[in-house]
Design a protein around this motif. Sequence first.
Motif, mmCIF file in Angstrom:
data_model
loop_
_atom_site.group_PDB
_atom_site.id
_atom_site.type_symbol
_atom_site.label_atom_id
_atom_site.label_comp_id
_atom_site.label_asym_id
_atom_site.label_seq_id
_atom_site.Cartn_x
_atom_site.Cartn_y
_atom_site.Cartn_z
ATOM 1 N N GLN A 42 0.012 101.702 100.754
ATOM 2 C CA GLN A 42 0.663 100.691 101.588
ATOM 3 C C GLN A 42 1.623 101.339 102.582
ATOM 4 O O GLN A 42 1.672 100.952 103.745
ATOM 5 C CB GLN A 42 1.412 99.671 100.716
ATOM 6 N N GLU A 74 0.603 90.737 92.862
ATOM 7 C CA GLU A 74 -0.487 91.705 92.729
ATOM 8 C C GLU A 74 -1.206 91.584 91.384
ATOM 9 O O GLU A 74 -2.221 92.238 91.170
ATOM 10 C CB GLU A 74 0.060 93.130 92.907
ATOM 11 N N THR A 107 4.313 92.285 102.236
ATOM 12 C CA THR A 107 3.360 91.188 102.115
ATOM 13 C C THR A 107 3.832 89.930 102.854
ATOM 14 O O THR A 107 3.143 88.914 102.835
ATOM 15 C CB THR A 107 3.147 90.833 100.630
ATOM 16 N N SER A 139 6.849 90.687 93.631
ATOM 17 C CA SER A 139 5.887 91.631 94.201
ATOM 18 C C SER A 139 6.333 93.060 93.934
ATOM 19 O O SER A 139 7.531 93.363 93.954
ATOM 20 C CB SER A 139 5.766 91.413 95.711
#
Length: 136
Positions: free
Chosen positions: A124, A104, A18, A74
């Motif tokens: 992902q 998230e 991210t 995360s």
Amino acid sequence: MVMGKGYIGYNGARHLATGRAPQHIQNLVIRDYCRRHDLTFKLSASEYAMPHCYMMLDKLVEEIGQHDGIVMYSMFMLPARATRRRALYRRILGAGASLHAAVEDLALATDTDLTRWEDILRVQALVANTTPVFEE
């Protein structure tokens, strides 16, 4: 806030899927998550920057009985190897604790949550290994 043993934060210095965020920003995100979900926040442990190093996360999981759970910045901070992640999940859930991902806005407290987390991480990983095709 719900009183209990409290939740320990987990942040780090590595680049994530991210992006990268300074640790003080990660702590703000973790604190905000705890506030919004009425979780008692303790302090955060910071992971070392070396690739594939999870010494602090392993220590937090080892001491999970002292906490109600872990709030990580995360979910993409988790180990890349699924077997290693699942071992962490089992230890946390087995202790009656939970794992949270602040960015998230997800909590892992049941086997159903575990399946959802793994689905997100697999998608992902697939997206990260796909080269975009641009047409002219």
